[in-house]
Design a protein around this motif. Structure first.
Motif, PDB file in Angstrom:
ATOM      1  N   GLU A  90      21.916 -86.218   9.382  1.00 39.12           N
ATOM      2  CA  GLU A  90      20.735 -86.535   8.580  1.00 39.12           C
ATOM      3  C   GLU A  90      20.798 -87.978   8.078  1.00 39.12           C
ATOM      4  O   GLU A  90      21.857 -88.458   7.655  1.00 39.12           O
ATOM      5  CB  GLU A  90      20.645 -85.564   7.399  1.00 39.12           C
ATOM      6  CG  GLU A  90      19.341 -85.621   6.644  1.00 39.12           C
ATOM      7  CD  GLU A  90      19.183 -84.460   5.682  1.00 39.12           C
ATOM      8  OE1 GLU A  90      18.357 -84.566   4.761  1.00 39.12           O
ATOM      9  OE2 GLU A  90      19.887 -83.429   5.862  1.00 39.12           O
TER      10      GLU A  90
ATOM     11  N   TYR B 248      17.315 -82.615   9.794  1.00 35.51           N
ATOM     12  CA  TYR B 248      18.733 -82.255   9.661  1.00 35.51           C
ATOM     13  C   TYR B 248      19.584 -82.857  10.775  1.00 35.51           C
ATOM     14  O   TYR B 248      20.708 -83.307  10.546  1.00 35.51           O
ATOM     15  CB  TYR B 248      18.899 -80.727   9.687  1.00 35.51           C
ATOM     16  CG  TYR B 248      18.174 -79.979   8.597  1.00 35.51           C
ATOM     17  CD1 TYR B 248      17.927 -80.567   7.354  1.00 35.51           C
ATOM     18  CD2 TYR B 248      17.729 -78.672   8.810  1.00 35.51           C
ATOM     19  CE1 TYR B 248      17.260 -79.876   6.359  1.00 35.51           C
ATOM     20  CE2 TYR B 248      17.065 -77.963   7.816  1.00 35.51           C
ATOM     21  CZ  TYR B 248      16.823 -78.576   6.590  1.00 35.51           C
ATOM     22  OH  TYR B 248      16.169 -77.880   5.617  1.00 35.51           O
TER      23      TYR B 248
ATOM     24  N   TYR C 227       9.726 -84.264   0.391  1.00 39.70           N
ATOM     25  CA  TYR C 227      10.723 -83.264   0.041  1.00 39.70           C
ATOM     26  C   TYR C 227      10.553 -81.966   0.836  1.00 39.70           C
ATOM     27  O   TYR C 227      11.428 -81.567   1.599  1.00 39.70           O
ATOM     28  CB  TYR C 227      10.660 -82.949  -1.459  1.00 39.70           C
ATOM     29  CG  TYR C 227      10.875 -84.143  -2.361  1.00 39.70           C
ATOM     30  CD1 TYR C 227      12.101 -84.791  -2.414  1.00 39.70           C
ATOM     31  CD2 TYR C 227       9.840 -84.621  -3.166  1.00 39.70           C
ATOM     32  CE1 TYR C 227      12.306 -85.889  -3.247  1.00 39.70           C
ATOM     33  CE2 TYR C 227      10.028 -85.709  -3.996  1.00 39.70           C
ATOM     34  CZ  TYR C 227      11.256 -86.347  -4.037  1.00 39.70           C
ATOM     35  OH  TYR C 227      11.438 -87.433  -4.851  1.00 39.70           O
ATOM     36  N   ASP C 228       9.414 -81.301   0.664  1.00 39.99           N
ATOM     37  CA  ASP C 228       9.240 -79.948   1.187  1.00 39.99           C
ATOM     38  C   ASP C 228       9.176 -79.901   2.712  1.00 39.99           C
ATOM     39  O   ASP C 228       9.906 -79.147   3.360  1.00 39.99           O
ATOM     40  CB  ASP C 228       7.974 -79.311   0.603  1.00 39.99           C
ATOM     41  CG  ASP C 228       7.993 -79.298  -0.917  1.00 39.99           C
ATOM     42  OD1 ASP C 228       9.088 -79.437  -1.492  1.00 39.99           O
ATOM     43  OD2 ASP C 228       6.916 -79.180  -1.526  1.00 39.99           O
TER      44      ASP C 228
ATOM     45  N   GLU D  75      12.235 -80.332   5.202  1.00 43.43           N
ATOM     46  CA  GLU D  75      13.281 -79.314   5.352  1.00 43.43           C
ATOM     47  C   GLU D  75      13.140 -78.690   6.744  1.00 43.43           C
ATOM     48  O   GLU D  75      12.813 -77.512   6.914  1.00 43.43           O
ATOM     49  CB  GLU D  75      13.144 -78.257   4.255  1.00 43.43           C
ATOM     50  CG  GLU D  75      13.328 -78.787   2.843  1.00 43.43           C
ATOM     51  CD  GLU D  75      14.758 -79.229   2.578  1.00 43.43           C
ATOM     52  OE1 GLU D  75      15.687 -78.615   3.151  1.00 43.43           O
ATOM     53  OE2 GLU D  75      14.956 -80.200   1.824  1.00 43.43           O
TER      54      GLU D  75
END
Length: 651
Positions: A640, A338, A329-330, A333
């Motif tokens: 993505e 992306y 998750y973290d 980013e």
């Protein structure tokens, strides 16, 4: 090949595998030598091997084709679907990381059960037959066909044509005879293999240069699983003698599989590269032609998982296992995600779970007290670890015999965190007096204080520290000892720990109890008549229970699946009652990130895979790699991508 269960070393890359790099320059000085080491005098065991075979005429048999039973029904797996993907392209170098340099290249003996062994041996080497990774069927391995006797005790094999090792030497029927000389030798210093190859086979016979048979002591539910063998090249093991562990410490074993450690590309303590065997005998065969696609697999050794992630993000590594939520998750980013340069993958597999959990050493007081062990079970707040550290992505493992289908007892439940109940058990053991810091003491003033040995990594330590803080609520003090992964498993092998957090891999189809819980793997009677600890076994709990041993022996001798299931359930319940292993967590899937040039089969991977690289079904698309790198320069966006492969998701 039946392996002693391997440590599932922790970098969440094995659902939490983050071990330190072993930098032992003195030991590694001979790393690149695969030939005779000048430190050792010449040795030739040919006469010893021949004498060993002749000394056991009932076991080692030489026959003729006329001795083959006339009613054999030969099978070859021709009707089993092929695995792999016809789109696969050959070539390229796959870049991967690993947390710790191996302490040896041997596959047996001291330190052979290390975290890197699977990469250069277990996931590469081929035995006589192979369990299809997607189907519950057998397919050819070193043998192109096989037949099972009517009494289900003997399996007959016909070897593949043009069968060779990675060094070009032919595979001989006698190399399977040599396996017994190697595995039963006291010189290898490996009790597990000594026991297995002494007790689990009754005979091996040669009929001609391509045909052999292996006989078991009794019928088995699936004789092919038990009667499978690896080949042991006689020319390589010719120097096996009393100094085997040291002499063979860094020798590279010739393999029958597609990849072998390349001594020319070896960088001691820094990287190990596997190269695809030139003119590999199986390259064009069904079930092999669409796998083992890359020319080289380079493993760099990086102690820090965070550093490895940054190197992955820079394109130095092609994949990254993202079991921990902060990596899934973290840390995703990022622009590379992306824009679709790096892609997310979630794959549902069907494979026995790594046995993550806390092992309590019953030979270390007060852990020899059942009430203390049960109290510790109730003092471990794994539910909070799953909720906070894993953000609910994992579930509590209820038994260390998990993921074996019908052989897993569905009635078992891990003991929940319950400080009140934990204190009740501690009180039964005499720990009733709270100290000034809340830690319980007994009437003699002994604190309820124990050392938990684990991995000294940023991945594991926060979890262990959380368990430590929660355990204080039950009056238990845990001192966390963080070690390099190799050092940690060495300490466990020597049985010097009190409590240890570790995980071990398992293989289908049947659970094995002898390794971890039979008293012969815990203690022996020494020359002075006193009980001595047996080292280098997987009985990390030092369980020695007269009630368990007969059932474990019956389990090893079970002849039907119903009997295996009944005994597996019964044994799992008895082991749970002892409270010596505290199950941690499990997951029905694994998650990983990969650069978009790494391509995967249509279903994502092999159903029976623990990690994405195990089955070697991936490939590198150089055209996509060039396209991606050009797009990164130009700022082009692919969008993505998160792929979920749920074809094998358990309903």
């Amino acid at each position: 090949m039946k392996h002693r269960p391997q440590p599932a070393a922790f970098h969440l890359k094995h659902t939490l595998r983050a071990l330190g790099v072993l930098l032992c320059a003195a030991l590694i000085s001979a790393c690149s030598k695969s030939k005779t080491d000048d430190r050792f005098p010449p040795y030739d065991n040919t006469a010893e091997v021949q004498a060993y075979w002749k000394s056991k005429p009932q076991f080692f048999q030489w026959k003729t084709p006329a001795d083959l039973p006339p009613d054999l029904k030969w099978e070859n797996g021709a009707n089993v679907p092929e695995f792999g993907d016809p789109r696969a392209k050959k070539g390229g170098t796959f870049h991967e990381w690993h947390p710790s340099y191996p302490p040896t290249f041997r596959k047996v003996g001291p330190d052979a059960s290390n975290a890197f062994r699977g990469e250069h041996h277990d996931n590469v080497e081929i035995s006589l037959v192979i369990r299809h990774p997607d189907e519950d069927e057998w397919i050819p391995g070193l043998a192109k066909e096989w037949a099972i006797s009517t009494d289900r005790k003997t399996v007959y094999y016909r070897l593949q044509d043009n069968l060779t090792y990675s060094d070009g030497k032919p595979v001989m029927v006698e190399d399977f005879f040599m396996t017994f000389f190697v595995m039963t030798s006291p010189h290898i210093k490996d009790p597990w293999y000594n026991d297995w190859y002494t007790k689990e086979f009754a005979a091996i016979a040669k009929y001609d240069d391509k045909t052999l048979s292996i006989t078991l002591p009794e019928p088995k539910p699936d004789p092919l699983w038990y009667a499978d063998l690896p080949a042991s090249p006689q020319h390589f093991f010719r120097e096996l003698g009393p100094d085997f562990p040291a002499r063979y410490q860094w020798r590279i074993t010739p393999v029958t599989g597609a990849y072998v450690i390349d001594p020319a590309l070896l960088k001691r303590g820094r990287s190990i590269t596997l190269s695809r065997v030139k003119d590999w005998w199986a390259r064009d065969l069904k079930n092999f032609r669409y796998i083992n696609n890359v020319d080289f697999v380079e493993y760099k050794f990086v102690a820090s998982q965070d550093k490895a992630f940054e190197m992955f993000r820079q394109g130095q590594f092609d994949t990254f296992l993202a079991g921990l939520p902060r990596y899934w998750y973290d840390k995703t980013e990022i622009p590379e995600i992306y824009h679709g340069y790096i892609e997310r993958h979630k794959f549902y597999n069907e494979y026995p779970q790594v046995t993550w959990g806390i092992r309590l050493n019953e030979s270390k007081p007060p852990l020899d007290n059942l009430d203390v062990r049960l109290g510790i079970n109730y003092a471990m707040n794994f539910d909070k670890v799953i909720e906070v550290d894993f953000r609910g992505d994992k579930t509590r493992m209820n038994s260390t015999v998990s993921g074996f289908g019908k052989y897993t007892n569905p009635n078992l439940r891990a003991r929940p965190f319950d400080p009140v109940k934990a204190r009740e058990y501690f009180a039964k053991a005499g720990y009733t007096i709270p100290g000034p810091d809340g830690i319980l003491q007994n009437a003699e003033g002994r604190r309820l204080s124990l050392t938990l040995t684990t991995f000294n990594t940023g991945t594991v330590m926060p979890i262990m520290l959380r368990l430590k803080e929660e355990a204080k609520k039950a009056g238990l003090e845990m001192n966390i000892e963080g070690l390099d992964g190799t050092q940690m498993y060495k300490k466990l092998d020597q049985k010097k720990h009190e409590m240890a957090f570790a995980g071990f891999g398992a293989r289908p189809p049947y659970p094995r109890f002898w390794d971890d819980y039979h008293s012969s793997n815990a203690f022996k009677i020494g020359k002075d008549g006193k009980r001595e600890i047996v080292t280098d076994t997987n009985n990390m709990t030092q369980t020695a229970d007269p009630a368990l041993d007969p059932l474990i022996d019956k389990h090893r001798l079970a002849q039907t699946e119903d009997e295996v299931q009944k005994l597996s359930w019964e044994l799992a319940k008895l082991i749970e009652d002892r409270g010596s292993v505290i199950p941690a967590w499990e997951s029905p899937f694994y998650r990983y990130l990969s650069w978009r040039w790494v391509q995967w089969p249509k279903n994502g991977n092999a159903r029976a895979s623990r990690e994405p690289l195990d089955a070697h079904m991936f490939w590198i698309d150089e055209d996509i790699k060039r396209e991606t790198k050009e797009a990164m320069k130009e700022g082009k966006d692919f969008g993505e991508v998160t792929r979920v492969f749920d074809a094998y998701q358990r309903k």
